[in-house]
Design a protein around this motif. Sequence first.
Motif, short mmCIF file in Angstrom:
data_model
loop_
_atom_site.label_atom_id
_atom_site.label_comp_id
_atom_site.label_asym_id
_atom_site.label_seq_id
_atom_site.Cartn_x
_atom_site.Cartn_y
_atom_site.Cartn_z
N VAL A 32 0.74 -1.10 0.09
CA VAL A 32 -0.26 0.00 0.21
C VAL A 32 1.06 1.33 0.11
N ILE A 33 0.31 2.29 -0.42
CA ILE A 33 1.40 3.62 -1.10
C ILE A 33 -0.02 4.56 -0.06
N LEU A 34 0.08 4.92 1.24
CA LEU A 34 -0.91 6.25 1.92
C LEU A 34 -0.96 7.14 1.28
N TYR A 35 -1.32 7.61 0.56
CA TYR A 35 -1.01 9.25 0.23
C TYR A 35 -1.26 10.41 0.87
N HIS A 36 -1.69 11.67 0.93
CA HIS A 36 -1.78 13.34 1.74
C HIS A 36 -1.40 14.14 0.71
N THR A 37 -1.98 15.04 0.63
CA THR A 37 -1.53 16.02 -0.54
C THR A 37 -1.90 17.22 0.16
N PHE A 38 -1.48 18.36 0.13
CA PHE A 38 -1.70 19.49 1.27
C PHE A 38 -1.33 20.21 0.40
N MET A 57 7.66 22.89 6.48
CA MET A 57 6.72 22.74 7.82
C MET A 57 5.44 21.57 7.71
N LEU A 58 5.25 22.06 6.56
CA LEU A 58 3.80 21.71 5.78
C LEU A 58 4.09 19.80 5.56
N PHE A 59 4.87 19.87 5.32
CA PHE A 59 5.13 18.41 4.47
C PHE A 59 5.55 17.51 5.40
N GLN A 60 6.06 18.20 6.66
CA GLN A 60 6.74 17.56 7.50
C GLN A 60 5.68 16.92 8.45
N ASP A 61 4.62 17.66 8.84
CA ASP A 61 3.32 17.82 9.67
C ASP A 61 2.73 16.50 8.89
N SER A 62 2.19 17.32 7.69
CA SER A 62 1.73 15.91 6.40
C SER A 62 2.13 14.23 6.62
#
Length: 279
Positions: A32-38, A57-62
């Motif tokens: 599985v690839i669990l993916y989130h985009t911000f 910062m947003l990348f690390q939080d995501s």
Amino acid sequence: MKKLLILTDFSANAAHAEAAALRLSACLSTDVILYHTFTYIPMVLGNMEGPLITADMLFQDSLEQLKKEAHRLNKLGAQIEGCQTHIDCKTGDGSLAENVRDLTSDGEVHMVVMGGRTGGALDHLLTGSDTAAVIRRSHKPVWVIPGAADWDLPKKVVFATDFSFIDMPAVDFLLDLAKNLHFELEIVHVLRSGEVVTEIGSEIAFRKFLVHRGLTYIQVFGEAVHLALQQYCTEHQADLLALSHQHHSFLSSLFGHSESKAAIAQRRLAVIVFPPDYN
């Protein structure tokens, strides 16, 4: 190894779809690839005080949120017989649809799985949301699981066709899927009452295609396509509806009416849509 791409926004509906996809991955022996985009919008603060939020910062939080979701899924996977799914966390910024297009372009991803709104997968799909954009841009089939749907594996899948040649690879995909998931596949074509068919070449070609695979199709008659298919899915207790997204969308002709979307939402029906670029 083929992988499932699971899209998450960390909502309850997304978590529901993640759990369903995890069970699916166990049956398909995929990772599985669990993916989130911000979305990162640079800001000029001027004389405003306060910390500046950066893309990093947003990348690390995501990524941290994804790791928490992966930990939850790993605990759930330990309760699923035979589940040895490896979960890879990925995050990115910008357009979700364009990112999914990139992620599904190299052949690694077998299918995309995402949650739907509480109102049902079709309602989510037809509202001009990210779901519709993902389907248009993805190279792989997109499985939309509404929040109210059971996350048990489907026992009956209905594929709605208009005899287009682009439906053929979709049928082959579903047949391969059925080998592992052991569901019953039914091919359905809806003919409007009083409709006169003058060109039958595509129907004959599609029928021959099905015969070579040991399949046939069911002709359903109704006053309106969307109502006839809705009734068929309800009466035959379909768990999953599959169809192709075409340039002149058969999807819109089937579900362009609010009563249809509401009825299918009540059936808690999940949907697989084969995108325009799927072949």
